[in-house]
Write a protein that holds these residues in place. Structure first.
Motif, PDB file in Angstrom:
ATOM      1  N   SER A 294       0.838  -1.204   0.000  1.00 20.09           N
ATOM      2  CA  SER A 294       0.000   0.000   0.000  1.00 20.09           C
ATOM      3  C   SER A 294       0.870   1.249   0.000  1.00 20.09           C
ATOM      4  O   SER A 294       0.576   2.236  -0.693  1.00 20.09           O
ATOM      5  CB  SER A 294      -0.932   0.014   1.214  1.00 20.09           C
ATOM      6  N   LEU A 295       1.951   1.230   0.777  1.00 22.44           N
ATOM      7  CA  LEU A 295       2.868   2.370   0.805  1.00 22.44           C
ATOM      8  C   LEU A 295       3.427   2.650  -0.586  1.00 22.44           C
ATOM      9  O   LEU A 295       3.628   3.809  -0.974  1.00 22.44           O
ATOM     10  CB  LEU A 295       4.016   2.113   1.785  1.00 22.44           C
ATOM     11  N   ASP A 296       3.675   1.576  -1.354  1.00 25.87           N
ATOM     12  CA  ASP A 296       4.246   1.723  -2.692  1.00 25.87           C
ATOM     13  C   ASP A 296       3.251   2.309  -3.701  1.00 25.87           C
ATOM     14  O   ASP A 296       3.645   2.654  -4.820  1.00 25.87           O
ATOM     15  CB  ASP A 296       4.750   0.368  -3.203  1.00 25.87           C
ATOM     16  N   CYS A 297       1.985   2.390  -3.319  1.00 30.02           N
ATOM     17  CA  CYS A 297       0.966   2.961  -4.212  1.00 30.02           C
ATOM     18  C   CYS A 297       0.781   4.459  -3.993  1.00 30.02           C
ATOM     19  O   CYS A 297       0.044   5.108  -4.746  1.00 30.02           O
ATOM     20  CB  CYS A 297      -0.374   2.266  -3.998  1.00 30.02           C
ATOM     21  N   LEU A 298       1.425   5.004  -2.970  1.00 31.56           N
ATOM     22  CA  LEU A 298       1.187   6.394  -2.587  1.00 31.56           C
ATOM     23  C   LEU A 298       2.096   7.375  -3.316  1.00 31.56           C
ATOM     24  O   LEU A 298       3.304   7.145  -3.459  1.00 31.56           O
ATOM     25  CB  LEU A 298       1.387   6.572  -1.084  1.00 31.56           C
ATOM     26  N   ALA A 299       1.506   8.483  -3.739  1.00 30.56           N
ATOM     27  CA  ALA A 299       2.272   9.614  -4.255  1.00 30.56           C
ATOM     28  C   ALA A 299       3.005  10.269  -3.083  1.00 30.56           C
ATOM     29  O   ALA A 299       2.646  10.052  -1.920  1.00 30.56           O
ATOM     30  CB  ALA A 299       1.321  10.612  -4.921  1.00 30.56           C
ATOM     31  N   PRO A 300       4.028  11.066  -3.353  1.00 26.18           N
ATOM     32  CA  PRO A 300       4.699  11.790  -2.270  1.00 26.18           C
ATOM     33  C   PRO A 300       3.701  12.557  -1.404  1.00 26.18           C
ATOM     34  O   PRO A 300       2.733  13.132  -1.916  1.00 26.18           O
ATOM     35  CB  PRO A 300       5.640  12.740  -3.019  1.00 26.18           C
ATOM     36  N   LEU A 301       3.941  12.532  -0.113  1.00 23.45           N
ATOM     37  CA  LEU A 301       3.085  13.166   0.894  1.00 23.45           C
ATOM     38  C   LEU A 301       1.727  12.474   1.032  1.00 23.45           C
ATOM     39  O   LEU A 301       0.789  13.037   1.600  1.00 23.45           O
ATOM     40  CB  LEU A 301       2.883  14.664   0.624  1.00 23.45           C
ATOM     41  N   GLY A 302       1.620  11.242   0.521  1.00 23.38           N
ATOM     42  CA  GLY A 302       0.355  10.521   0.574  1.00 23.38           C
ATOM     43  C   GLY A 302       0.050   9.960   1.959  1.00 23.38           C
ATOM     44  O   GLY A 302       0.921   9.840   2.822  1.00 23.38           O
ATOM     45  N   TYR A 303      -1.233   9.583   2.133  1.00 25.02           N
ATOM     46  CA  TYR A 303      -1.732   9.070   3.414  1.00 25.02           C
ATOM     47  C   TYR A 303      -2.117   7.598   3.294  1.00 25.02           C
ATOM     48  O   TYR A 303      -2.821   7.218   2.351  1.00 25.02           O
ATOM     49  CB  TYR A 303      -3.002   9.824   3.832  1.00 25.02           C
ATOM     50  N   LEU A 304      -1.697   6.797   4.264  1.00 24.81           N
ATOM     51  CA  LEU A 304      -2.203   5.436   4.370  1.00 24.81           C
ATOM     52  C   LEU A 304      -3.064   5.373   5.634  1.00 24.81           C
ATOM     53  O   LEU A 304      -2.557   5.547   6.745  1.00 24.81           O
ATOM     54  CB  LEU A 304      -1.061   4.415   4.457  1.00 24.81           C
ATOM     55  N   ALA A 305      -4.363   5.160   5.445  1.00 23.02           N
ATOM     56  CA  ALA A 305      -5.283   5.037   6.579  1.00 23.02           C
ATOM     57  C   ALA A 305      -5.545   3.551   6.811  1.00 23.02           C
ATOM     58  O   ALA A 305      -6.287   2.916   6.063  1.00 23.02           O
ATOM     59  CB  ALA A 305      -6.578   5.785   6.297  1.00 23.02           C
ATOM     60  N   LEU A 306      -4.913   3.004   7.826  1.00 26.58           N
ATOM     61  CA  LEU A 306      -5.062   1.590   8.170  1.00 26.58           C
ATOM     62  C   LEU A 306      -6.186   1.479   9.197  1.00 26.58           C
ATOM     63  O   LEU A 306      -6.012   1.849  10.354  1.00 26.58           O
ATOM     64  CB  LEU A 306      -3.753   1.051   8.753  1.00 26.58           C
ATOM     65  N   PHE A 307      -7.358   0.993   8.764  1.00 24.37           N
ATOM     66  CA  PHE A 307      -8.510   0.991   9.676  1.00 24.37           C
ATOM     67  C   PHE A 307      -8.990  -0.417  10.028  1.00 24.37           C
ATOM     68  O   PHE A 307     -10.077  -0.608  10.570  1.00 24.37           O
ATOM     69  CB  PHE A 307      -9.652   1.849   9.119  1.00 24.37           C
ATOM     70  N   GLY A 308      -8.160  -1.418   9.744  1.00 25.39           N
ATOM     71  CA  GLY A 308      -8.487  -2.796  10.097  1.00 25.39           C
ATOM     72  C   GLY A 308      -7.302  -3.683   9.797  1.00 25.39           C
ATOM     73  O   GLY A 308      -6.279  -3.224   9.274  1.00 25.39           O
ATOM     74  N   ALA A 309      -7.436  -4.960  10.133  1.00 26.38           N
ATOM     75  CA  ALA A 309      -6.330  -5.901   9.927  1.00 26.38           C
ATOM     76  C   ALA A 309      -6.882  -7.308   9.726  1.00 26.38           C
ATOM     77  O   ALA A 309      -6.561  -8.229  10.471  1.00 26.38           O
ATOM     78  CB  ALA A 309      -5.380  -5.864  11.115  1.00 26.38           C
ATOM     79  N   SER A 310      -7.703  -7.478   8.678  1.00 26.88           N
ATOM     80  CA  SER A 310      -8.365  -8.774   8.479  1.00 26.88           C
ATOM     81  C   SER A 310      -7.372  -9.897   8.176  1.00 26.88           C
ATOM     82  O   SER A 310      -7.673 -11.064   8.395  1.00 26.88           O
ATOM     83  CB  SER A 310      -9.407  -8.678   7.351  1.00 26.88           C
ATOM     84  N   SER A 311      -6.170  -9.548   7.685  1.00 29.24           N
ATOM     85  CA  SER A 311      -5.163 -10.584   7.397  1.00 29.24           C
ATOM     86  C   SER A 311      -4.141 -10.724   8.521  1.00 29.24           C
ATOM     87  O   SER A 311      -3.211 -11.532   8.431  1.00 29.24           O
ATOM     88  CB  SER A 311      -4.427 -10.249   6.094  1.00 29.24           C
ATOM     89  N   GLY A 312      -4.294  -9.943   9.577  1.00 28.02           N
ATOM     90  CA  GLY A 312      -3.354  -9.975  10.695  1.00 28.02           C
ATOM     91  C   GLY A 312      -2.738  -8.608  10.930  1.00 28.02           C
ATOM     92  O   GLY A 312      -2.814  -7.713  10.076  1.00 28.02           O
ATOM     93  N   ASN A 313      -2.140  -8.436  12.098  1.00 23.35           N
ATOM     94  CA  ASN A 313      -1.555  -7.149  12.463  1.00 23.35           C
ATOM     95  C   ASN A 313      -0.300  -6.849  11.648  1.00 23.35           C
ATOM     96  O   ASN A 313       0.457  -7.753  11.292  1.00 23.35           O
ATOM     97  CB  ASN A 313      -1.206  -7.120  13.954  1.00 23.35           C
ATOM     98  N   VAL A 314      -0.091  -5.575  11.374  1.00 24.49           N
ATOM     99  CA  VAL A 314       1.083  -5.128  10.640  1.00 24.49           C
ATOM    100  C   VAL A 314       2.317  -5.258  11.536  1.00 24.49           C
ATOM    101  O   VAL A 314       2.273  -4.955  12.732  1.00 24.49           O
ATOM    102  CB  VAL A 314       0.899  -3.663  10.188  1.00 24.49           C
ATOM    103  N   GLU A 315       3.422  -5.715  10.935  1.00 29.66           N
ATOM    104  CA  GLU A 315       4.691  -5.826  11.680  1.00 29.66           C
ATOM    105  C   GLU A 315       5.173  -4.428  12.078  1.00 29.66           C
ATOM    106  O   GLU A 315       4.825  -3.434  11.434  1.00 29.66           O
ATOM    107  CB  GLU A 315       5.751  -6.495  10.793  1.00 29.66           C
ATOM    108  N   PRO A 316       6.022  -4.340  13.110  1.00 26.38           N
ATOM    109  CA  PRO A 316       6.591  -3.033  13.475  1.00 26.38           C
ATOM    110  C   PRO A 316       7.227  -2.358  12.258  1.00 26.38           C
ATOM    111  O   PRO A 316       7.861  -3.018  11.428  1.00 26.38           O
ATOM    112  CB  PRO A 316       7.656  -3.395  14.521  1.00 26.38           C
ATOM    113  N   LEU A 317       7.021  -1.049  12.141  1.00 29.92           N
ATOM    114  CA  LEU A 317       7.417  -0.313  10.944  1.00 29.92           C
ATOM    115  C   LEU A 317       8.679   0.508  11.188  1.00 29.92           C
ATOM    116  O   LEU A 317       8.778   1.252  12.173  1.00 29.92           O
ATOM    117  CB  LEU A 317       6.262   0.618  10.526  1.00 29.92           C
TER     118      LEU A 317
END
Length: 324
Positions: A224-247
């Motif tokens: 998802s991060l790779d789909c963002l234009a510069p200064l873009g926003y990623l709104a993570l509002f769920g985790a149906s496939s599991g929690n995101v690893e530490p970033l």
């Protein structure tokens, strides 16, 4: 006596039990409501499984519709007989009757029936805060939405299209692609066989998108991060496939000074006046016909375990309602 779904230990759908419970009189700031319909949401699975811990034994569910039976002292804006719905409450919606903080209840307009209300409150209010507050989408933009055929996805895509926004949606099958395309999504990517990063790049002519709405989590987050234009926003509002690893926050710098947020409805709707304003906007787009709420599955409330199993197995689309 009345009945409710309860769980005494965390685990799979089998831990859900149909029990007799006693519902007392409403205290100050409370109302007693009789449910007619209850919404099913992925967050209910997180609660049942212990991902979001609750004191045990516990009720389940935070979205429903019904009728006010009685109000406690100090309640002036609700009365017995009012049709109400809610999408943000303490656990306990999986019940025939319950006590609930009255400031969570929203009066239903005559044009919205109970089943529709139960299907749309949590999901619709979530869509509202995501596209009107977290990142306020603007006409002419192109956005990426994961799980575009899910409950939130179908509402968000229709609303975004109504606002003049082009929606790229990811889905898990051709059947879900058809559903998404019929409900506001302009481009449906079947992620099981297509690289969604590559497709987003193609669709946008290399410009990418200003925002990604991601409720999938672990399986999609880095892409998802790779789909963002510069200064873009990623709104993570769920985790149906599991929690995101530490970033590693350095990634956000490398990929274009990006923003990541983990918003929740409980935060955006914490104040009564905010919740009422959000619901007013939701009711307006639904009553105008710009956003159509379709209940694709119903289950008797006592069969909540079966509904949970089907939701987890991705056998459901759109909104599911438990009938009382």
């Amino acid at each position: 006596m009345t009945h409710a779904i309860r769980f005494h230990k965390t685990g799979g759908p089998e831990v859900l039990t149909w029990e007799e419970v006693q519902v007392g009189k409403p205290g100050p700031g409370e109302a007693r409501i009789r449910h007619t319909a209850v919404g099913l949401n992925f967050v209910d699975i997180y609660n049942r499984a212990g991902v979001y811990p609750a004191p045990l034994p516990s009720g389940l569910g935070s979205e429903g519709a019904g009728v006010v039976e009685e109000v406690g002292p100090g309640i002036t804006d609700l009365k017995a007989g009012d049709r109400v719905a809610y999408g943000s409450s303490p656990l306990g919606a999986y019940s025939e009757e319950r006590l609930i903080p009255a400031d969570r209840l929203l009066k239903l307009p005559a044009g919205i029936d109970d089943k529709t209300a139960a299907a749309m409150m949590l999901k619709g209010l979530t869509a509202q805060y995501l596209i009107r507050q977290t990142y306020r989408i603007k006409a002419g933009e192109t956005i990426l939405l994961h799980a575009a055929a899910g409950g939130v996805g179908l509402i968000l895509a229709q609303w975004a299209k109504h606002l003049g926004v082009t929606v790229i949606g990811t889905v898990g099958s051709d059947e879900k692609a058809k559903l998404a395309l019929a409900h506001g999504t302009a481009h449906a990517i079947v992620y099981t066989r297509e690289d969604f990063v590559k497709r987003v790049d193609e669709i946008t002519g290399g410009k990418k998108v200003p925002v990604v709405y991601d409720s999938v989590g672990k399986d999609t987050f880095l892409k998802s991060l790779d789909c963002l234009a510069p200064l873009g926003y990623l709104a993570l509002f769920g985790a149906s496939s599991g929690n995101v690893e530490p970033l590693n926050l350095g990634l956000l710098a490398q990929k274009g000074s990006l923003y990541v947020t983990r918003p929740t409805l409980n935060t955006y709707g914490a104040k009564r006046e905010n919740l009422v304003a959000m619901a007013k906007e939701l009711f307006e787009v639904v009553q105008s016909g710009a956003v159509k709420i379709e209940v694709h599955q119903t289950y008797p409330l006592k069969d909540a375990a079966k509904a949970h199993a089907d939701l987890a197995a991705r056998k459901t689309t759109g909104s599911t309602v438990l009938t009382v």
